[in-house]
Scaffold this motif. Structure first.
Motif, short mmCIF file in Angstrom:
data_model
loop_
_atom_site.label_atom_id
_atom_site.label_comp_id
_atom_site.label_asym_id
_atom_site.label_seq_id
_atom_site.Cartn_x
_atom_site.Cartn_y
_atom_site.Cartn_z
N GLU A 4 42.47 28.02 -22.71
CA GLU A 4 42.92 28.82 -21.57
C GLU A 4 43.85 28.04 -20.63
O GLU A 4 44.40 28.62 -19.70
N ASP A 5 44.03 26.75 -20.88
CA ASP A 5 45.03 25.98 -20.12
C ASP A 5 46.43 26.16 -20.68
O ASP A 5 47.40 25.67 -20.08
N THR A 6 46.55 26.83 -21.80
CA THR A 6 47.85 27.06 -22.40
C THR A 6 48.75 27.85 -21.46
O THR A 6 48.39 28.92 -21.00
N ALA A 7 49.93 27.29 -21.17
CA ALA A 7 50.86 27.91 -20.22
C ALA A 7 52.12 27.06 -20.14
O ALA A 7 52.16 25.94 -20.67
N VAL A 8 53.11 27.60 -19.47
CA VAL A 8 54.25 26.79 -19.05
C VAL A 8 53.90 26.20 -17.69
O VAL A 8 53.52 26.93 -16.78
N TYR A 9 54.03 24.90 -17.57
CA TYR A 9 53.70 24.21 -16.33
C TYR A 9 54.98 23.84 -15.60
O TYR A 9 55.92 23.29 -16.19
N TYR A 10 54.99 24.13 -14.30
CA TYR A 10 56.15 23.88 -13.46
C TYR A 10 55.77 22.94 -12.32
O TYR A 10 54.70 23.10 -11.73
N GLY A 12 51.09 22.81 0.01
CA GLY A 12 51.38 24.23 -0.04
C GLY A 12 50.51 24.91 -1.08
O GLY A 12 50.32 24.37 -2.17
N TYR A 13 50.00 26.09 -0.75
CA TYR A 13 49.05 26.75 -1.62
C TYR A 13 49.63 27.95 -2.36
O TYR A 13 49.02 28.45 -3.30
N GLN A 14 50.80 28.41 -1.94
CA GLN A 14 51.41 29.58 -2.53
C GLN A 14 52.78 29.23 -3.10
O GLN A 14 53.47 28.34 -2.59
N ALA A 15 53.19 29.95 -4.13
CA ALA A 15 54.48 29.67 -4.76
C ALA A 15 55.63 29.83 -3.78
O ALA A 15 56.61 29.07 -3.83
N ASP A 16 55.52 30.80 -2.87
CA ASP A 16 56.64 31.02 -1.95
C ASP A 16 56.74 29.95 -0.87
O ASP A 16 57.66 29.99 -0.05
N ALA A 17 55.83 29.00 -0.86
CA ALA A 17 55.92 27.87 0.07
C ALA A 17 56.82 26.76 -0.48
O ALA A 17 57.10 25.79 0.22
N TYR A 18 57.24 26.90 -1.72
CA TYR A 18 58.03 25.86 -2.39
C TYR A 18 59.47 26.32 -2.56
O TYR A 18 59.74 27.46 -2.93
N ASN A 19 60.39 25.39 -2.32
CA ASN A 19 61.80 25.72 -2.36
C ASN A 19 62.48 25.33 -3.67
O ASN A 19 63.51 25.92 -4.03
N TYR A 20 61.94 24.32 -4.34
CA TYR A 20 62.61 23.77 -5.52
C TYR A 20 61.63 23.76 -6.69
O TYR A 20 60.45 23.43 -6.52
N TRP A 21 62.19 24.08 -7.87
CA TRP A 21 61.36 24.21 -9.07
C TRP A 21 62.00 23.50 -10.24
O TRP A 21 63.23 23.47 -10.37
N GLY A 22 61.15 22.95 -11.10
CA GLY A 22 61.62 22.41 -12.35
C GLY A 22 61.80 23.51 -13.38
O GLY A 22 61.52 24.68 -13.12
N GLN A 23 62.23 23.11 -14.57
CA GLN A 23 62.53 24.08 -15.61
C GLN A 23 61.29 24.51 -16.39
O GLN A 23 61.34 25.49 -17.13
N GLY A 24 60.23 23.80 -16.25
CA GLY A 24 58.99 24.15 -16.93
C GLY A 24 58.76 23.33 -18.18
O GLY A 24 59.72 22.93 -18.86
N SER A 25 57.51 23.09 -18.49
CA SER A 25 57.13 22.34 -19.69
C SER A 25 55.97 23.07 -20.36
O SER A 25 54.96 23.35 -19.72
N GLN A 26 56.12 23.36 -21.65
CA GLN A 26 55.10 24.11 -22.37
C GLN A 26 53.92 23.21 -22.72
O GLN A 26 54.10 22.12 -23.28
N VAL A 27 52.73 23.70 -22.41
CA VAL A 27 51.48 23.05 -22.82
C VAL A 27 50.72 24.06 -23.66
O VAL A 27 50.45 25.18 -23.21
N THR A 28 50.40 23.67 -24.88
CA THR A 28 49.65 24.53 -25.79
C THR A 28 48.40 23.80 -26.24
O THR A 28 48.48 22.68 -26.75
N VAL A 29 47.25 24.43 -26.04
CA VAL A 29 45.97 23.84 -26.41
C VAL A 29 45.37 24.69 -27.52
O VAL A 29 45.10 25.87 -27.32
N SER A 30 45.18 24.09 -28.67
CA SER A 30 44.63 24.82 -29.81
C SER A 30 43.11 24.66 -29.85
O SER A 30 42.56 23.63 -29.45
N SER A 31 42.47 25.70 -30.37
CA SER A 31 40.99 25.68 -30.43
C SER A 31 40.50 25.07 -31.73
O SER A 31 41.26 24.81 -32.64
#
Length: 124
Positions: A89-95, A105-124
């Motif tokens: 269930e940790d499988t996601a794109v991480y930013y 900051g606790y909410q996404a709209d509190a952040y001004n700058y974002w990375g492109q994302g990194s895929q994390v896939t956890v297999s069972s």
């Protein structure tokens, strides 16, 4: 303007570990609060963990508590997310994200700058 570049994602078996890194441009990295978010398919982007500008304050949402550790090295303009005991269930794109404030900051709209994302896939 801050540019963020994530690295360290990949495929891992359940119970394994990964460390994400986020390198930031600029000379004033220590004035930015940083956060790690994730977005799974069909779900909203959610905060995983956050850290204050000097690293003195950290915050974790419940799914990350006890398993993930956020840290930063201001001399290297880099923030990290160490992820242990990974679950499918940790499988996601991480930013990673930055906000021009020393605090957490606790909410996404509190952040001004974002990375492109990194895929994390956890297999069972």
């Amino acid at each position: 303007q801050v540019q963020l570049v994530e690295s360290g994602g990949g495929l891992v078996q359940a119970g394994g570990s990964l460390r994400l890194s986020c390198a930031a441009s600029g000379r004033t990295f220590n004035i930015y609060g940083m956060g790690w978010f994730r977005q799974a398919p069909g779900k909203e982007r959610e905060l995983v963990a956050a850290i204050s500008g000097n690293g003195g304050i950290t915050y974790y949402r419940d799914p990350a508590k006890g398993r993930f550790t956020i840290s930063r090295d201001n001399a290297k303009n880099t923030v990290y997310l160490q992820m242990n005991s990974l679950k499918p269930e940790d499988t996601a794109v991480y930013y990673c994200a930055a906000r021009p404030s020393l605090g957490v900051g606790y909410q996404a709209d509190a952040y001004n700058y974002w990375g492109q994302g990194s895929q994390v896939t956890v297999s069972s």
